[in-house]
Design a protein around this motif. Structure first.
Motif, PDB file in Angstrom:
ATOM      1  N   ARG A 338       0.810  -1.214   0.000  1.00 36.77           N
ATOM      2  CA  ARG A 338       0.000   0.000   0.000  1.00 36.77           C
ATOM      3  C   ARG A 338       0.844   1.265   0.000  1.00 36.77           C
ATOM      4  O   ARG A 338       0.345   2.346  -0.320  1.00 36.77           O
ATOM      5  CB  ARG A 338      -0.913   0.004   1.229  1.00 36.77           C
ATOM      6  CG  ARG A 338      -1.898  -1.163   1.260  1.00 36.77           C
ATOM      7  CD  ARG A 338      -2.463  -1.387   2.648  1.00 36.77           C
ATOM      8  NE  ARG A 338      -3.027  -0.162   3.191  1.00 36.77           N
ATOM      9  CZ  ARG A 338      -3.045   0.147   4.483  1.00 36.77           C
ATOM     10  NH1 ARG A 338      -2.493  -0.667   5.377  1.00 36.77           N
ATOM     11  NH2 ARG A 338      -3.588   1.254   4.900  1.00 36.77           N
ATOM     12  N   TYR A 339       2.123   1.124   0.382  1.00 38.78           N
ATOM     13  CA  TYR A 339       2.987   2.286   0.517  1.00 38.78           C
ATOM     14  C   TYR A 339       4.295   2.051  -0.240  1.00 38.78           C
ATOM     15  O   TYR A 339       4.707   0.915  -0.454  1.00 38.78           O
ATOM     16  CB  TYR A 339       3.267   2.568   1.991  1.00 38.78           C
ATOM     17  CG  TYR A 339       2.020   2.854   2.801  1.00 38.78           C
ATOM     18  CD1 TYR A 339       1.346   4.062   2.658  1.00 38.78           C
ATOM     19  CD2 TYR A 339       1.491   1.907   3.687  1.00 38.78           C
ATOM     20  CE1 TYR A 339       0.200   4.333   3.393  1.00 38.78           C
ATOM     21  CE2 TYR A 339       0.337   2.172   4.419  1.00 38.78           C
ATOM     22  CZ  TYR A 339      -0.300   3.390   4.266  1.00 38.78           C
ATOM     23  OH  TYR A 339      -1.447   3.653   4.980  1.00 38.78           O
ATOM     24  N   GLU A 361      -1.183   4.545  -1.123  1.00 40.26           N
ATOM     25  CA  GLU A 361      -1.745   5.412  -0.102  1.00 40.26           C
ATOM     26  C   GLU A 361      -0.719   6.352   0.514  1.00 40.26           C
ATOM     27  O   GLU A 361      -1.074   7.185   1.350  1.00 40.26           O
ATOM     28  CB  GLU A 361      -2.397   4.558   0.990  1.00 40.26           C
ATOM     29  CG  GLU A 361      -3.548   3.712   0.462  1.00 40.26           C
ATOM     30  CD  GLU A 361      -4.085   2.755   1.509  1.00 40.26           C
ATOM     31  OE1 GLU A 361      -4.179   3.158   2.694  1.00 40.26           O
ATOM     32  OE2 GLU A 361      -4.400   1.606   1.157  1.00 40.26           O
ATOM     33  N   GLY A 388      -5.944  11.439   1.494  1.00 44.79           N
ATOM     34  CA  GLY A 388      -5.814   9.990   1.385  1.00 44.79           C
ATOM     35  C   GLY A 388      -4.429   9.529   1.004  1.00 44.79           C
ATOM     36  O   GLY A 388      -4.112   8.344   1.145  1.00 44.79           O
ATOM     37  N   PHE A 389      -3.578  10.430   0.500  1.00 44.12           N
ATOM     38  CA  PHE A 389      -2.200  10.078   0.148  1.00 44.12           C
ATOM     39  C   PHE A 389      -1.275  10.797   1.121  1.00 44.12           C
ATOM     40  O   PHE A 389      -1.331  12.017   1.268  1.00 44.12           O
ATOM     41  CB  PHE A 389      -1.876  10.496  -1.287  1.00 44.12           C
ATOM     42  CG  PHE A 389      -0.515  10.037  -1.760  1.00 44.12           C
ATOM     43  CD1 PHE A 389      -0.371   8.804  -2.376  1.00 44.12           C
ATOM     44  CD2 PHE A 389       0.601  10.823  -1.577  1.00 44.12           C
ATOM     45  CE1 PHE A 389       0.869   8.364  -2.809  1.00 44.12           C
ATOM     46  CE2 PHE A 389       1.859  10.401  -2.000  1.00 44.12           C
ATOM     47  CZ  PHE A 389       1.993   9.165  -2.621  1.00 44.12           C
ATOM     48  N   ASP A 476      -0.404   4.212   8.611  1.00 43.06           N
ATOM     49  CA  ASP A 476      -1.836   4.167   8.910  1.00 43.06           C
ATOM     50  C   ASP A 476      -2.198   5.169  10.008  1.00 43.06           C
ATOM     51  O   ASP A 476      -3.266   5.797   9.957  1.00 43.06           O
ATOM     52  CB  ASP A 476      -2.245   2.761   9.333  1.00 43.06           C
ATOM     53  CG  ASP A 476      -2.288   1.782   8.163  1.00 43.06           C
ATOM     54  OD1 ASP A 476      -2.193   2.236   6.996  1.00 43.06           O
ATOM     55  OD2 ASP A 476      -2.400   0.569   8.408  1.00 43.06           O
ATOM     56  N   LYS A 479      -2.154   8.590   8.464  1.00 41.48           N
ATOM     57  CA  LYS A 479      -3.339   8.777   7.621  1.00 41.48           C
ATOM     58  C   LYS A 479      -4.562   9.105   8.474  1.00 41.48           C
ATOM     59  O   LYS A 479      -5.377   9.975   8.120  1.00 41.48           O
ATOM     60  CB  LYS A 479      -3.582   7.514   6.795  1.00 41.48           C
ATOM     61  CG  LYS A 479      -4.604   7.683   5.686  1.00 41.48           C
ATOM     62  CD  LYS A 479      -4.622   6.476   4.780  1.00 41.48           C
ATOM     63  CE  LYS A 479      -5.609   6.694   3.628  1.00 41.48           C
ATOM     64  NZ  LYS A 479      -5.643   5.548   2.707  1.00 41.48           N
TER      65      LYS A 479
END
Length: 525
Positions: A338-339, A361, A388-389, A476, A479
């Protein structure tokens, strides 16, 4: 509310500063305004203003906001003569006189290189000291690329990253000055207190690329809280912790050779994350360690497809690098990343946009010699990016050839952690696995392992509660932090967060010298 006003030729600085404020405060509390709002608000009170490169015709309103009403004004950049006169600033010469002093030569192996020009802090703001006592205009720990202390460059060429002018404030107002071996050259930051308060940095983007930003946050959230307006600041580390740390290996050429270091981290009960260069995964021998890392609570990130500089040099190339790397990793180990971690830490805006479009993300990057807009004091949404990013700025490279030729070889790394701790910044450091071609300056695996162990133990002994987090959990949390929204009504702030932080960590805000957890139901300040 924070009102942001910039002169018409300062739109770049305005975007960067507004984004920086948005990484520190809840969304919904910042508004960009026109000069008419300033000119008609001179008699209004309890306002917070950020004014970038103010014009001469704004001087009377700015002075009125300071002297006649209870307001806070953050001034950034060049100041017109009527305002420098009103604030009793003395011109000390042209910025160009610092051109040579602002530059650092490439660092020698086992050494560091610092520019002669440096910012030296003299006084706190209230009870908040700068996390950096000294900030050199430019410093390197490896060649002319990395600054392990984590901040960007102050230039003299007239860009938004440049010292805006050479003026010296009255002694009673000085927070920090620019010094060279020839003495004091200018004031970097100054504070004026009257009915209201004015804080000035002599750069149109202020200290947004340095731990010094903590001074701005504290001034906004706490300074003279019994009489002046304040705005909540969201802390970058979870509630209950005094510092937070992530560590990763960028697997440029080898993966499996990192197993001894991973075993040490398991012994120390510290999560280790791997950033995988997808081309390496054509060899199945490199598939097992990533699965073991995941099983031990670590994280797997993408480190591009081909490790191309600047993500290949274009949006299209970056999109291909990101998308294909993700697909290769999933085919190889069955894990969807995801990253991402930028190759060479190069993180131009087109690459960030491409990664977001490819479904990532967030991204780790940040290096002193390029892309200064990504070298941010706070992690969060980068300038020009949609929500979101997450941009996660890190610049501490734990390599053998960055050890100091001194009594304490890891002095700089301890200092980097200390300044991050003082600024409540999520601290990240990296290394690379050995390969047949290169050992990154390490004499042996034994030496490297002992240095890692020593640094981790020093952080644990630094005092307070230290959080060691995997890269994915850290992302996370950041975020979730970036999702915090705020509304100001009837003299109170209502904060809420639509995202839940991972691992039972709690998001915490700072307001009027107190901290409060923002729970699932939000909080009222």
């Amino acid at each position: 509310m924070i009102r942001v006003l910039a002169a018409g030729d300062s739109s770049e600085a305005q975007m960067l500063v507004t984004a920086a404020l948005g990484r520190s405060t809840p969304s919904g509390l910042i508004v960009e305004v026109s000069a008419c709002e300033l000119l008609k608000s001179h008699s209004q009170s309890h306002q917070i203003w950020v004014i970038i490169n103010p014009l001469a015709i704004w001087t009377a309103s700015i002075i009125s906001l300071l002297e006649k009403a209870s307001n806070k004004i953050l001034l950034l950049g060049r100041l017109p003569e009527p305002l420098t006169d009103a604030l009793e600033l003395q011109n000390s010469g042209p910025v160009s006189s610092l051109n040579e002093a602002a530059k650092a030569k490439p660092a020698d192996t086992f050494g560091e290189s610092n520019s002669d020009a440096r910012v030296v802090y003299l006084n706190p703001i209230g009870n908040q000291f700068s996390p950096l006592d000294v900030r050199h205009f430019q410093r390197y720990d490896f060649m002319d690329e990395w600054n392990n202390l984590g901040y960007g460059s102050i230039t003299t060429e007239g860009s938004v990253w440049s010292l805006s002018s050479c003026h010296i404030a009255q002694l009673k107002n000085q927070i920090a000055n620019v010094l060279t071996d020839g003495g004091t050259q200018a004031t970097w930051s100054a504070l004026w207190d009257s009915t209201g308060s004015v804080l000035w940095f002599a750069r149109s983007v202020g200290p947004i690329d340095s731990q010094e930003w903590r001074l701005v946050e504290s001034w906004l959230a706490n300074y003279r809280c019994d009489e002046l307006p304040c705005v909540p600041v969201i802390r970058e580390i979870p509630a209950g912790y005094d510092s937070a740390v992530t560590m990763r290996l960028d697997c440029d050429e080898d993966v499996e050779s990192a197993r001894p270091l991973w075993e040490t981290y398991c012994e120390l009960e510290v999560p280790l994350s791997l950033a995988l260069h997808a081309t390496v995964l054509t060899d199945p021998n490199h598939h097992k360690l990533p699965l073991d890392v995941l099983g031990s609570g670590g994280s797997i990130l993408s480190h591009t497809l081909t490790h191309a500089p600047n993500w290949g040099g274009s949006y299209e190339a970056a999109l291909h690098e990101g998308a294909e790397s993700r697909a290769v990793i999933e085919r190889a180990i069955g894990h969807s990343v995801r990253y991402a971690v930028s190759p060479f830490h190069h993180t131009p805006e087109y690459a960030r946009k491409a990664l977001a479009d490819a479904g990532y993300e967030g991204c780790v990057g940040g290096i002193i010699n390029c892309d200064p807009d990504f070298m941010t004091a706070r992690s969060g949404v980068p300038v020009g990016q949609g929500s979101g990013f997450i941009g996660f700025a890190q610049q501490c490279m734990l390599h053998g050839d960055c050890m100091q030729d001194s009594e304490d070889p890891i002095r700089i790394f301890k200092q980097a952690f200390s300044s991050a701790k003082q600024s409540a910044q999520f601290f990240g450091f990296l290394d690379h696995p050995f390969s047949e071609r290169y050992q990154y300056g390490w004499e042996s695996e034994v030496q490297r392992t002992e240095v890692h162990r020593s640094l981790i133990e020093s952080m644990r002994k630094s005092g307070g509660n230290v959080l060691f987090a995997s890269m994915e959990d850290a992302f996370d949390f950041l975020k979730a932090k970036a999702s915090v929204a705020g509304v100001y009504e009837n003299g109170q702030y209502q904060l809420s967060t639509p995202q839940i932080a991972p691992a039972s960590w709690q998001i915490e805000c700072e307001y009027r010298n107190e901290r409060q957890v923002i729970g699932a139901g939000g909080c009222l300040l």
